[in-house]
Design a protein around this motif. Structure first.
Motif, PDB file in Angstrom:
ATOM      1  N   LEU A 136    -122.886  14.714 -20.849  1.00  0.00           N
ATOM      2  CA  LEU A 136    -122.934  13.356 -20.342  1.00  0.00           C
ATOM      3  C   LEU A 136    -121.807  13.109 -19.355  1.00  0.00           C
ATOM      4  CD1 LEU A 136    -125.073  11.386 -21.289  1.00  0.00           C
ATOM      5  CD2 LEU A 136    -123.290  10.086 -22.432  1.00  0.00           C
ATOM      6  N   ALA A 137    -120.608  13.551 -19.741  1.00  0.00           N
ATOM      7  CA  ALA A 137    -119.454  13.341 -18.867  1.00  0.00           C
ATOM      8  C   ALA A 137    -119.653  14.016 -17.525  1.00  0.00           C
ATOM      9  CB  ALA A 137    -118.186  13.850 -19.552  1.00  0.00           C
ATOM     10  N   VAL A 138    -120.039  15.290 -17.570  1.00  0.00           N
ATOM     11  CA  VAL A 138    -120.245  16.025 -16.320  1.00  0.00           C
ATOM     12  C   VAL A 138    -121.360  15.384 -15.500  1.00  0.00           C
ATOM     13  CG1 VAL A 138    -120.979  18.206 -15.319  1.00  0.00           C
ATOM     14  CG2 VAL A 138    -119.404  18.200 -17.230  1.00  0.00           C
ATOM     15  N   GLY A 139    -122.433  15.014 -16.180  1.00  0.00           N
ATOM     16  CA  GLY A 139    -123.557  14.399 -15.479  1.00  0.00           C
ATOM     17  C   GLY A 139    -123.156  13.108 -14.800  1.00  0.00           C
ATOM     18  N   LEU A 140    -122.418  12.262 -15.514  1.00  0.00           N
ATOM     19  CA  LEU A 140    -121.999  10.996 -14.921  1.00  0.00           C
ATOM     20  C   LEU A 140    -121.085  11.226 -13.731  1.00  0.00           C
ATOM     21  CD1 LEU A 140    -121.358   8.783 -18.062  1.00  0.00           C
ATOM     22  CD2 LEU A 140    -123.067   8.427 -16.282  1.00  0.00           C
ATOM     23  N   MET A 141    -120.208  12.209 -13.859  1.00  0.00           N
ATOM     24  CA  MET A 141    -119.295  12.497 -12.757  1.00  0.00           C
ATOM     25  C   MET A 141    -120.044  12.965 -11.527  1.00  0.00           C
ATOM     26  SD  MET A 141    -115.744  14.237 -13.800  1.00  0.00           S
ATOM     27  CE  MET A 141    -116.300  14.974 -15.292  1.00  0.00           C
ATOM     28  N   GLN A 142    -121.035  13.827 -11.747  1.00  0.00           N
ATOM     29  CA  GLN A 142    -121.803  14.315 -10.606  1.00  0.00           C
ATOM     30  C   GLN A 142    -122.534  13.174  -9.938  1.00  0.00           C
ATOM     31  OE1 GLN A 142    -120.696  17.141  -9.912  1.00  0.00           O
ATOM     32  NE2 GLN A 142    -122.140  18.712 -10.506  1.00  0.00           N
ATOM     33  N   GLN A 143    -123.061  12.276 -10.766  1.00  0.00           N
ATOM     34  CA  GLN A 143    -123.803  11.159 -10.213  1.00  0.00           C
ATOM     35  C   GLN A 143    -122.916  10.251  -9.403  1.00  0.00           C
ATOM     36  OE1 GLN A 143    -126.091   8.658 -12.828  1.00  0.00           O
ATOM     37  NE2 GLN A 143    -127.848   9.184 -11.572  1.00  0.00           N
ATOM     38  N   ARG A 144    -121.742   9.993  -9.967  1.00  0.00           N
ATOM     39  CA  ARG A 144    -120.830   9.100  -9.273  1.00  0.00           C
ATOM     40  C   ARG A 144    -120.364   9.742  -7.971  1.00  0.00           C
ATOM     41  NH1 ARG A 144    -115.753   7.300 -11.514  1.00  0.00           N
ATOM     42  NH2 ARG A 144    -116.288   8.537 -13.312  1.00  0.00           N
ATOM     43  N   ALA A 145    -120.119  11.023  -8.004  1.00  0.00           N
ATOM     44  CA  ALA A 145    -119.694  11.726  -6.796  1.00  0.00           C
ATOM     45  C   ALA A 145    -120.808  11.708  -5.762  1.00  0.00           C
ATOM     46  CB  ALA A 145    -119.305  13.167  -7.128  1.00  0.00           C
ATOM     47  N   GLY A 146    -122.046  11.790  -6.255  1.00  0.00           N
ATOM     48  CA  GLY A 146    -123.157  11.786  -5.311  1.00  0.00           C
ATOM     49  C   GLY A 146    -123.342  10.420  -4.681  1.00  0.00           C
TER      50      GLY A 146
END
Lengths: 267, 410, 284
Positions: free
Chosen positions: A253-263
């Motif tokens: 979840l953490a990694v996914g959210l970070m990727q999304q926010r970065a995107g």
């Protein structure tokens, strides 16, 4: 895409549901069993009432706990090393000549693309030739070799996206190479490093096949569990499995959210 | 010229993808004469009628009661700034958006429940949307292929259409190997090949550089005439609209401001927005003091002027006078005159602009535009400018029409 | 980021970046290739060149057949998983954008779970006293527990399929995600139905992802040696396990290395095959 829900979507949905069940039923079952143990009374299987006993027993099981410690230590060490190396290699790739960079990249990705068994025994033989005994160090090296590609790739993608303009602006304003690195480039890379680091730690935590070749007397968690499973069943394992599942979910979840926010954030 | 009945049949054929190549009407023989451009007077049955359409996105209303008609074989442009709703109108016609209120009538039928792939319209997307994994030939033939047209017919039609857009030799290339203008023409070819009744073009020239744009404008206009298919074209570039269209529909904030020929819209704007949006205009607030046949006398802070009204006006009505910079001469002689001082002169190549500040209202600016060669003035000089009432549009002001004196920047 | 002013730092820079991968990746691989042609003499490896190890693979009992059955098994899992993963990826892709991410995460999460735990869980379910059987018994669907679910080839097949499915879903989904958003709109505008869109647009553009998924699945399952041992019982002799056992009790490193070279060769062949296939399809 077409918005109508046709028979195609229903068919795909069924298959997806089946795949989902196949993937998660075992994990859910194990988690359930950690709370509701299966007991056999006079040949009849039934579920014991809710109890946290397996967790309590896990807490005092020194074997498992020490293996867990080892795994965490190996993971942390390997991730730290891999972060440094990943950065190093990524910078090299964007600055060096194409041929050299490509050569380096191919070698870096090899352990990730080939089956882990090959990486494991290759390193084992290599260490033996050099007279290095198996132990924590060799495990760490094995993990580093395996996870550097992940960090390297995460950092490289971000580095290429950033382009040269920021570093050029920094140099134009009078900063040294080192200052530019510290004040401009690294802060920009932070999300990639964090995401890559988390990913890398998870993969190290999970790594079994390579470790089996390189472990000496020290055991990491996967190996310990493997040994335990061959001998017999111990209820603490279900508790451990559930905890690991929760931990993995949080990381994902953490990694996914970070990727999304970065995107979403415009560069 | 194909009869109305023949046309209707073809619409049905295209609307319901039939068995391969069964209908001869869907394969027009080469050399069939295109129709003469619609003069606009035979509006018996419009080809397409966007009838009082309202469209909402959640709480925001994007289109308010928009009504426009497209006639057969007409080049219609929907012109407006970004956010005006012009793209939404196009998407509604194409079937990509639904309607909240109103109807979309085509050939007398309501298209509300006809899905995108059954409407006899094809779209040229803003970024062309060419399938990069297919050759030019395969891209262009796609529409025919999904209809089950037999292979030889596809090949023949594709070759014809590629010749029409001047890309005969490019059939086997891939989009990545083509220039912007060439990709444009492939997108056009792909839209033409199925012989739609209407082609929708979503700002197709926006991505091209200036010289290429002019070239493509000429090409598009010529193509439309040759094909005889109605084009609905969107743009925010008013010059482009004037050059290309048979008719322009000006939209703003989801409402139709004016609907007319380029000449009408340019010389007889009905609202101040239209007056400003197309080209530059000098706008002067005033009140109607008298009506004399076609001529209207207007009292303004800068003096008494005469002009031609584009709609009914009554005495005492607040109005806006609009006169184009190119119609004002830097010399006395016309019926409308203002005395003032030259404040700025700029040389723009083919033309030059002069800014004149009226003596009675020094803070306003009247803009003039002349041929670039002979400007024998200097800033600070006194000058009397004048123009003819025939070149003066009188725009009625309603409660929603905030006017201002002086010229407004385009 | 270079800009070294003298030769020495520059040399160190190149040495570090090229040297490390060479030492820790290339050298180990070369070393086991080397050992594969050395001899085992009374329990010690001596540097005498021989091809006996490779000969043993071909002539000694059963090695070739195990290799063959393992290739077959991996192919079966590959075919099943590629089909399943394609369906799952397509399903996710066709949902609304906001849900897609969540769905993808659900299918990617197992990648972060411990490998051993996953195998253990599956074994727990499949056993004679496992939940699957107990459930079916309780529901009255069967009278006797199904023995063939565990310690059988089926068990290995199922376990490998479940373990490696996420590895296949991800690349296929990523390929689908790269399809420009206006292609489906253009297709439908030109008169295409869902069928046309899938056939002419989605499938060709997803193909690179599908090939990657297939190669991943094949290479990973072919080299797996833990799963066969844990759920395969006596049937659990795959090629990977044979390789591993040479480094365990059997302690015949040259033989094991020779087998490893064969395994490596198989993996590389699969990658090469995929590469060939991709080059034909890939038109950019």
């Amino acid at each position: 895409m077409s918005r109508r829900v046709g028979s195609l979507d229903i068919g795909l949905g069924i298959v997806t549901a089946a795949a989902f069940t196949g993937l998660y039923a075992p994990l859910v079952a194990v988690s359930a069993l950690s709370f509701f143990q299966l007991v056999r009374l006079r040949g009849v299987m039934s579920f014991a009432p809710f109890s946290l006993e397996p967790y309590a027993r896990l807490w005092v099981n020194d074997d498992i706990l020490s293996a867990l410690m080892t795994t965490c230590f190996v993971g942390a060490a390997a991730t730290a090393l891999a972060l440094g190396l990943g950065l190093l290699f990524a910078f090299y790739f964007v600055t060096a000549r194409r041929a050299l960079g490509t050569l380096m990249q191919v070698l870096i990705f090899l352990p990730f693309l080939l089956p882990p068994i090959i990486t494991g025994l290759a390193l084992l033989i290599f260490f033996r030739q050099l007279g290095i005994e198996r132990g924590i160090l060799t495990i760490i090296v094995g993990h580093v070799v395996f996870i550097v590609p992940i960090i390297y790739r995460t950092v490289l993608v971000r580095l290429q996206l950033l382009g040269r303009s920021l570093t050029e602006a920094s140099l134009d304003l009078g900063a040294s190479q080192w200052q530019t690195l510290r004040l401009v480039v690294l802060p920009q890379l932070r999300p990639a490093l964090i995401a890559g680091g988390l990913l890398a730690f998870s993969m190290s935590f999970d790594e079994t096949l390579i470790t089996l070749f390189l472990a000496g007397s020290d055991t990491t968690l996967p190996i310990r569990l493997w040994g335990m499973m061959r001998v017999g069943f111990v209820p603490e394992i279900n508790a451990l499995a559930t905890l690991i599942l929760v931990f993995a979910a949080c990381v994902t979840l953490a990694v996914g959210l970070m990727q999304q926010r970065a995107g979403n954030r415009a560069l | 010229m194909p009869t109305m009945a023949g046309r209707a049949q073809r619409a049905d054929d295209v609307a319901r993808p039939g068995p391969a190549g069964s209908s001869p009407a869907s394969l027009r023989p080469q050399g069939a004469p295109a129709d003469a451009p619609n003069s606009g007077s035979e509006r018996l049955l419009p080809l397409l009628h966007v009838e009082n359409v309202t469209k909402r996105y959640g709480a925001t209303t994007v289109l308010h009661d928009v009504d426009l008609r497209v006639a057969d074989n007409e080049f219609l442009t929907i012109l407006g700034p970004s956010g005006s709703g012009k793209t939404t109108i196009l998407r509604i016609i194409g079937g990509f958006e639904s309607i909240d209120r109103g109807r979309l009538m085509f050939d007398g039928r309501d298209l509300a429940h006809v899905p995108i792939n059954r409407r006899p319209f094809n779209t040229v997307f803003q970024d062309y949307a060419l399938f990069h994994h297919m050759s030019v030939r395969k891209n262009v033939g796609y529409g025919l292929r999904v209809r089950g047209t037999p292979r030889q017919d596809i090949a023949r039609r594709v070759a014809e259409v590629l010749a029409t857009v001047g890309l005969d030799e490019f059939g086997d290339r891939y989009p990545a190997q083509l220039s912007g203008g060439q990709r444009q023409r492939v997108a056009l070819a792909r839209a033409i090949v199925c012989e739609p009744r209407l082609i929708l073009l979503d700002e197709p020239l926006a991505a091209l550089d200036v010289n290429l744009r002019a070239q493509m404008q000429r090409f598009l206009k010529d193509l439309q005439r040759r094909l005889g298919i109605a084009f609905v074209f969107i743009t925010h570039d008013q010059e482009e609209a004037i050059v290309l269209s048979d008719r322009i529909v000006v939209v703003r904030d989801g409402r139709v401001e004016q609907d007319g020929t380029p000449h009408e819209v340019y010389h007889r704007p009905r609202t101040s927005f239209v007056a400003n949006f197309l080209g530059e205009n000098n706008l002067i607030d005033g009140k109607v003091s008298g009506v004399d046949g076609g001529m209207v006398r207007v009292e303004t802070p800068l003096g008494m002027f005469a002009g031609t009204a584009s709609g009914p006006v009554s005495v005492g009505r607040p109005v806006l006078l609009a006169v184009r910079p190119e119609h004002i001469a830097a010399a006395p002689g016309g019926a409308n005159e203002i005395a003032g001082t030259v404040t700025d002169i700029r040389f723009l190549g083919p033309t030059a602009t002069l800014d004149v500040s009226p003596t009675t209202a020094p803070r306003l600016t009247i803009k003039l535009r002349q041929l670039g060669g002979a400007v024998a003035m200097a800033p600070g000089e006194r000058v009397t400018v004048s123009w003819s009432p025939a070149d003066t549009a009188v725009i009625a002001q309603g409660p929603t029409e905030p006017g201002r004196a002086g010229s407004a920047p385009p | 980021m270079t800009g070294a002013r003298s030769v020495l730092p520059k040399l160190a820079w190149h040495t570090a970046n090229l040297g490390l991968p060479v030492i820790f990746v290339l050298a180990p691989i070369l070393s086991f290739i080397l050992i594969s042609v050395w001899t085992l003499d009374h329990g010690h490896v001596i540097a005498r060149f021989t091809l006996a190890n490779y000969a043993a693979f071909l002539t000694d009992g059963g090695y070739v057949s195990v290799y063959g059955t393992t290739v077959l098994l991996s192919l079966e899992v590959t075919i099943l998983n590629t089909a399943l993963a394609s369906a799952v990826a397509l399903f996710i892709f066709r949902r609304a954008v906001r849900i897609r991410f969540l769905l993808l995460m659900i299918f990617v999460l197992p990648l972060f779970m411990s490998y051993i735990i996953k195998v253990y869980s599956i074994r727990g379910i499949l056993g004679q006293r496992g939940l699957f059987n107990e459930g079916l018994l309780a529901l009255g669907l069967i009278g006797q527990p199904i023995g063939a679910l565990l310690f059988s080839r089926t068990a290995i097949f199922l376990t490998l399929a479940i373990l490696y499915l996420p590895y296949a879903v991800l690349p296929i989904y990523l390929a689908l995600d790269r399809i420009p958003a206006n292609y489906p709109a253009a297709s439908v505008d030109l008169g295409g139905r869902t069928r046309d869109e899938l056939l002419h647009i989605v499938a060709p553009l997803a193909m690179p992802g599908i090939v990657v998924a297939a190669v991943f699945t094949f290479v990973l399952t072919f080299g797996d040696f833990v799963t066969p041992q844990m759920v395969g019982g006596t049937e659990g002799f795959t090629f990977g396990r044979i390789v591993f056992s040479q480094f365990g009790l059997a302690l015949n490193w040259p033989l094991g290395s020779a087998f490893a070279v064969i395994l490596l060769g198989t993996a590389l062949m699969a990658v090469a095959l995929a590469g060939l296939f991709l080059r034909k399809e890939h038109i950019r």
